[in-house]
Design a protein around this motif. Sequence first.
Motif, PDB file in Angstrom:
ATOM      1  N   CYS A  74       5.969 -30.266 -18.724  1.00 27.02           N
ATOM      2  CA  CYS A  74       5.604 -31.627 -19.089  1.00 27.02           C
ATOM      3  C   CYS A  74       4.718 -31.589 -20.331  1.00 27.02           C
ATOM      4  N   ALA A  75       4.679 -32.689 -21.040  1.00 28.15           N
ATOM      5  CA  ALA A  75       3.849 -32.802 -22.236  1.00 28.15           C
ATOM      6  C   ALA A  75       3.565 -34.264 -22.498  1.00 28.15           C
ATOM      7  N   GLY A  76       2.452 -34.515 -23.179  1.00 29.50           N
ATOM      8  CA  GLY A  76       2.086 -35.875 -23.526  1.00 29.50           C
ATOM      9  C   GLY A  76       2.933 -36.405 -24.669  1.00 29.50           C
ATOM     10  N   PRO A  77       2.840 -37.697 -24.964  1.00 31.65           N
ATOM     11  CA  PRO A  77       3.667 -38.315 -26.009  1.00 31.65           C
ATOM     12  C   PRO A  77       3.531 -37.637 -27.375  1.00 31.65           C
ATOM     13  N   ASN A  78       2.346 -37.125 -27.698  1.00 25.99           N
ATOM     14  CA  ASN A  78       2.120 -36.489 -28.992  1.00 25.99           C
ATOM     15  C   ASN A  78       2.334 -34.974 -28.948  1.00 25.99           C
ATOM     16  N   GLU A  79       2.836 -34.491 -27.821  1.00 29.23           N
ATOM     17  CA  GLU A  79       2.993 -33.045 -27.658  1.00 29.23           C
ATOM     18  C   GLU A  79       4.441 -32.639 -27.370  1.00 29.23           C
ATOM     19  N   ARG A  80       5.363 -33.588 -27.482  1.00 28.88           N
ATOM     20  CA  ARG A  80       6.757 -33.293 -27.137  1.00 28.88           C
ATOM     21  C   ARG A  80       7.350 -32.222 -28.048  1.00 28.88           C
ATOM     22  N   SER A  81       6.789 -32.094 -29.245  1.00 30.75           N
ATOM     23  CA  SER A  81       7.308 -31.076 -30.173  1.00 30.75           C
ATOM     24  C   SER A  81       7.049 -29.660 -29.669  1.00 30.75           C
ATOM     25  N   LEU A  82       6.164 -29.513 -28.697  1.00 31.61           N
ATOM     26  CA  LEU A  82       5.892 -28.186 -28.138  1.00 31.61           C
ATOM     27  C   LEU A  82       7.020 -27.710 -27.221  1.00 31.61           C
ATOM     28  N   LEU A  83       7.780 -28.641 -26.671  1.00 27.47           N
ATOM     29  CA  LEU A  83       8.762 -28.282 -25.648  1.00 27.47           C
ATOM     30  C   LEU A  83       9.874 -27.371 -26.164  1.00 27.47           C
ATOM     31  N   PRO A  84      10.445 -27.613 -27.355  1.00 19.94           N
ATOM     32  CA  PRO A  84      11.452 -26.666 -27.856  1.00 19.94           C
ATOM     33  C   PRO A  84      10.893 -25.256 -28.050  1.00 19.94           C
ATOM     34  N   ARG A  85       9.608 -25.167 -28.390  1.00 13.98           N
ATOM     35  CA  ARG A  85       8.989 -23.846 -28.537  1.00 13.98           C
ATOM     36  C   ARG A  85       8.861 -23.148 -27.183  1.00 13.98           C
ATOM     37  N   VAL A  86       8.564 -23.923 -26.135  1.00  8.66           N
ATOM     38  CA  VAL A  86       8.540 -23.345 -24.781  1.00  8.66           C
ATOM     39  C   VAL A  86       9.934 -22.840 -24.422  1.00  8.66           C
ATOM     40  N   ASP A  87      10.953 -23.651 -24.712  1.00 11.12           N
ATOM     41  CA  ASP A  87      12.335 -23.251 -24.433  1.00 11.12           C
ATOM     42  C   ASP A  87      12.703 -21.972 -25.176  1.00 11.12           C
ATOM     43  N   ALA A  88      12.241 -21.851 -26.431  1.00  6.70           N
ATOM     44  CA  ALA A  88      12.547 -20.662 -27.219  1.00  6.70           C
ATOM     45  C   ALA A  88      11.974 -19.409 -26.556  1.00  6.70           C
ATOM     46  N   GLY A  89      10.777 -19.535 -26.010  1.00 10.03           N
ATOM     47  CA  GLY A  89      10.176 -18.386 -25.334  1.00 10.03           C
ATOM     48  C   GLY A  89      10.853 -18.046 -24.028  1.00 10.03           C
ATOM     49  N   SER A  90      11.393 -19.065 -23.354  1.00 12.40           N
ATOM     50  CA  SER A  90      12.027 -18.834 -22.047  1.00 12.40           C
ATOM     51  C   SER A  90      13.472 -18.375 -22.176  1.00 12.40           C
ATOM     52  N   GLY A  91      14.078 -18.664 -23.328  1.00 10.21           N
ATOM     53  CA  GLY A  91      15.479 -18.305 -23.509  1.00 10.21           C
ATOM     54  C   GLY A  91      16.450 -19.318 -22.953  1.00 10.21           C
ATOM     55  N   THR A  92      15.935 -20.461 -22.496  1.00 10.23           N
ATOM     56  CA  THR A  92      16.799 -21.518 -21.970  1.00 10.23           C
ATOM     57  C   THR A  92      16.051 -22.837 -22.069  1.00 10.23           C
ATOM     58  N   GLU A  93      16.775 -23.934 -21.936  1.00 10.88           N
ATOM     59  CA  GLU A  93      16.118 -25.242 -21.918  1.00 10.88           C
ATOM     60  C   GLU A  93      15.617 -25.522 -20.517  1.00 10.88           C
ATOM     61  N   LEU A  94      14.315 -25.605 -20.388  1.00  5.57           N
ATOM     62  CA  LEU A  94      13.702 -25.816 -19.079  1.00  5.57           C
ATOM     63  C   LEU A  94      13.741 -27.292 -18.697  1.00  5.57           C
ATOM     64  N   PRO A  95      13.778 -27.594 -17.409  1.00  7.30           N
ATOM     65  CA  PRO A  95      13.696 -28.996 -16.975  1.00  7.30           C
ATOM     66  C   PRO A  95      12.396 -29.631 -17.466  1.00  7.30           C
TER      67      PRO A  95
END
Length: 202
Positions: free
Chosen positions: A34-55
């Motif tokens: 989860c992320a706040g409205p101004n932090e959504r840009s962090l989510l693709p970076r989390v996905d990059a580290g995990s190797g998949t798109e997380l829920p």
Amino acid sequence: MHPGAGKESNRWPAERFGEVARSLRAVGHRVAVCAGPNERSLLPRVDAGSGTELPRLPELSIHGLGGALADADLAIVNDTGVLHLAAAVGTATLGLFGPTDPAIWCPAAPRVWTLRGSDGHVATLPADRVARAAVELAAYLQEQRPRPPRRGRARADAVAAAGGFVVRIAFRAPNWLGDAVMATVSAAGAYAAPTPTPRSTC
């Protein structure tokens, strides 16, 4: 997981959250971000580290986020408001600290664990250290989860007492949930199993 924080200096690199998610998923745990409205840009970076798109959780109100956290077995968060919200709803929480001292800023609540960068910079926390703590903590929490009642005579007696109807019996969680616990990680990165501690410490 919540990779955001209002202060940039309190943010552990988002890609490393993804690496921790990969370690948790590798042993069978489900992970959502989860992320706040101004932090959504962090989510693709989390996905990059995990190797998949997380829920992802949708954008939620504070009340909605509190409810979502209450349903989680473990929250992994930076030193930010979400850390305090997770602790307030009673969720086991692993907080990642850098410039702020967890002895002062960590919530005085049960089931809160912390890791801190060795030089006061959260970015110096290595991903493998956090992943190891998260995996072992998740396993510990899973072991402590109340077991469902076994079928047998006790169930048959309950059915008979209810006039032949099958009834659902609620079991209280173990008393350990009411105790404050703390896990420590040494400078070498060794993880210590949680032990009871006073509520005023974290």
